[in-house]
Design a protein around this motif. Structure first.
Motif, mmCIF file in Angstrom:
data_model
loop_
_atom_site.group_PDB
_atom_site.id
_atom_site.type_symbol
_atom_site.label_atom_id
_atom_site.label_comp_id
_atom_site.label_asym_id
_atom_site.label_seq_id
_atom_site.Cartn_x
_atom_site.Cartn_y
_atom_site.Cartn_z
ATOM 1 N N LYS A 4 0.816 33.750 -3.451
ATOM 2 C CA LYS A 4 0.117 32.533 -3.046
ATOM 3 C C LYS A 4 -1.339 32.667 -3.487
ATOM 4 N N TYR A 34 3.828 29.795 -9.320
ATOM 5 C CA TYR A 34 3.043 30.271 -8.180
ATOM 6 C C TYR A 34 2.730 29.129 -7.207
ATOM 7 N N GLU A 35 2.575 29.492 -5.937
ATOM 8 C CA GLU A 35 2.038 28.555 -4.957
ATOM 9 C C GLU A 35 0.524 28.630 -5.075
ATOM 10 N N TYR A 97 -3.317 33.222 1.501
ATOM 11 C CA TYR A 97 -3.153 33.589 0.094
ATOM 12 C C TYR A 97 -3.012 35.105 -0.033
#
Length: 357
Positions: A4, A34-35, A97
Motif C-alpha cells: 500500500k 499496487y494500492e 501504507y
C-alpha cells in the motif's frame, strides 16, 4: 503481500505540470497492481494572487471553472483524508501504507514548497516514521536550487531515512550525492511513465474544428507565439492557446479558456504542431509523437535539453526563430520512441525494485 503506497507531491496548485505528474505516478502504480493514492496535503501556494475587494471575488468566480476541472481530474487519485496545514500532517499522519514516496516536481526546492523559501519537511517525508514506513523518492527534484550550509544538515537527516533515492536532473543528483555520500538515481519525469494510449484515457474533449498549432508557454509568451505564428501561416492553420483571460493574446486565433489537465491532454493530442518553452510541454509533444518546436527557456533550459538529447531530438530545441526553416516539417519518431522506451524501462525498473526490495 500487496504494498500500500502513499505519495506526497505538489498536486494542489493550479498548474498543469504539477497535476499531470501527480496523476501519472499514482496511475502507473495502480496499473502495476499496487494500492496507491496521493496523500492530500494542501500546501500554501507559492505565489498566491492577492487582489483588493471586489477584484478578489471576481477572480475567484472567474477562476472557478478551472479550479473545478483540476479537482475533478485528481478526485479519484487523492486520499479521503485531507491535511490542510503542515502541522496537521506532521502531527496527525497515520496512513495505512507500507511505502511512502516523495513524488516528482520540484518538491525539494524550497522556492516551490509553499514555505517562503524555507525547507518544507513534508516533501522530505519527515512526517512518516522510518520505523513504520519504507521511504522512497521518485524523481523528486531540487530544480536549480543549491542548498546552503544551514539547510544541508536538515536535508541530510531527512534523506538518510530513505531506502532509495532518485531525482530527475543530473545536476540535482550530483549535488545530493556530494553531501549524502550515496547514489541518487536519475529517472524520467512521471509523465513519461505513461504512454500516449494511457494518457488518452484521461482526456476530455474540447470543441475545436480547425487544424491548429498549440502554444504552451511558461513566461516569455511573445516569443513562443511568434514561433507558432510562423508555423501556422506556412501551413494555413490556426494558432491556439489555453488561457484564463477573455481577450486573446496578439497573434493567437483560438483562445481556449479555463482548461483543466484533461483538456490540456486533448489539445496536445489533437494538435497538428506544438510550440512550447515548457519541459512538460516538450515531454507531451514527444510522448504523443507530435511535430514540435521547443523554444529554449532562458532561465531553466536544462530539463528540455536533457530529454531531447536522450531521445535524439536536440535539433527541435531552438533559440532563433529563423532556424525553423532548417527543420523538417515531419519528425520520424522511430528512433526517439525506441530510446524513450529504454529510458522508461530503466525508470520502471528503479521504481519497482525500490518498492519491492
Amino acid at each position: 503481500m500487496m504494498q500500500k503506497i502513499g505519495i506526497i507531491t505538489i498536486h494542489s496548485d493550479l498548474n498543469y505540470g504539477a497535476a499531470l505528474q501527480a496523476y501519472a505516478l499514482n496511475t502507473y502504480l495502480r496499473i502495476k497492481g499496487y494500492e496507491s493514492e496521493i496523500i492530500n496535503y494542501i500546501k500554501i501556494p507559492n505565489h498566491p494572487r492577492i487582489y483588493p475587494f471586489p477584484m478578489n471575488i471576481a477572480y475567484k468566480i472567474m477562476n472557478y471553472p478551472r479550479f473545478k476541472r483540476y479537482r475533478k481530474f485528481l478526485k479519484k487519485s487523492v486520499s479521503s483524508q485531507t491535511y490542510k496545514s503542515l502541522d496537521e500532517l506532521m502531527n496527525g499522519f497515520n496512513g495505512d501504507y507500507n511505502v511512502v514516496i516523495s513524488g516528482s516536481d520540484q518538491v525539494w526546492n524550497p522556492t516551490c514548497g509553499g514555505f517562503l523559501e524555507k525547507l518544507n519537511p513534508a516533501y522530505y517525508l519527515a512526517f512518516a516514521s522510518k520505523d513504520k514506513y519504507k521511504k522512497i523518492a521518485y524523481a523528486s527534484s531540487v530544480g536549480s536550487y543549491v542548498f546552503n550550509e544551514k539547510e544541508i544538515p536538515f536535508v541530510k537527516k531527512w534523506l538518510d531515512e530513505y531506502a532509495h533515492l532518485s531525482t530527475r536532473e543530473n545536476a540535482g543528483a550530483k549535488q545530493l550525492e556530494g553531501f549524502l555520500k550515496r547514489e541518487v538515481k536519475v529517472v524520467l519525469d512521471p509523465t513519461l511513465l505513461l504512454n500516449a494510449r494511457q494518457w488518452e484515457d484521461a482526456e476530455n474533449k474540447v470543441a475545436i474544428k480547425d487544424k491548429y498549432v498549440l502554444v504552451y508557454y511558461i513566461d516569455e509568451i511573445d516569443e513562443v507565439v511568434a514561433y507558432a505564428r510562423k508555423i501556422a501561416d506556412k501551413h494555413g492553420w490556426k494558432v491556439a492557446m489555453m488561457s484564463n483571460t477573455r481577450k486573446p493574446h496578439p497573434g493567437v486565433d483560438l483562445n481556449i479558456r479555463f482548461c483543466g489537465p484533461a483538456e490540456f491532454l486533448y489539445l496536445f493530442n489533437h494538435a497538428e504542431y506544438i510550440c512550447t518553452n515548457s519541459f512538460h510541454g516538450t515531454a507531451f509533444a514527444v510522448n504523443f509523437n507530435k511535430n514540435f518546436i521547443s523554444v529554449i527557456k532562458r532561465n531553466s533550459p536544462q530539463r528540455a535539453q536533457t530529454l531531447l538529447a536522450n531521445v535524439g531530438l536536440s535539433e527541435r530545441l531552438l533559440s532563433d526563430i529563423n532556424d525553423i526553416d532548417k527543420l523538417s516539417d515531419i519528425i520520424d519518431f522511430t528512433e526517439p520512441n525506441r530510446k524513450l522506451d529504454l529510458l522508461r524501462q530503466d525508470s520502471e525498473n528503479y521504481l519497482l525494485n525500490a518498492i519491492e526490495n
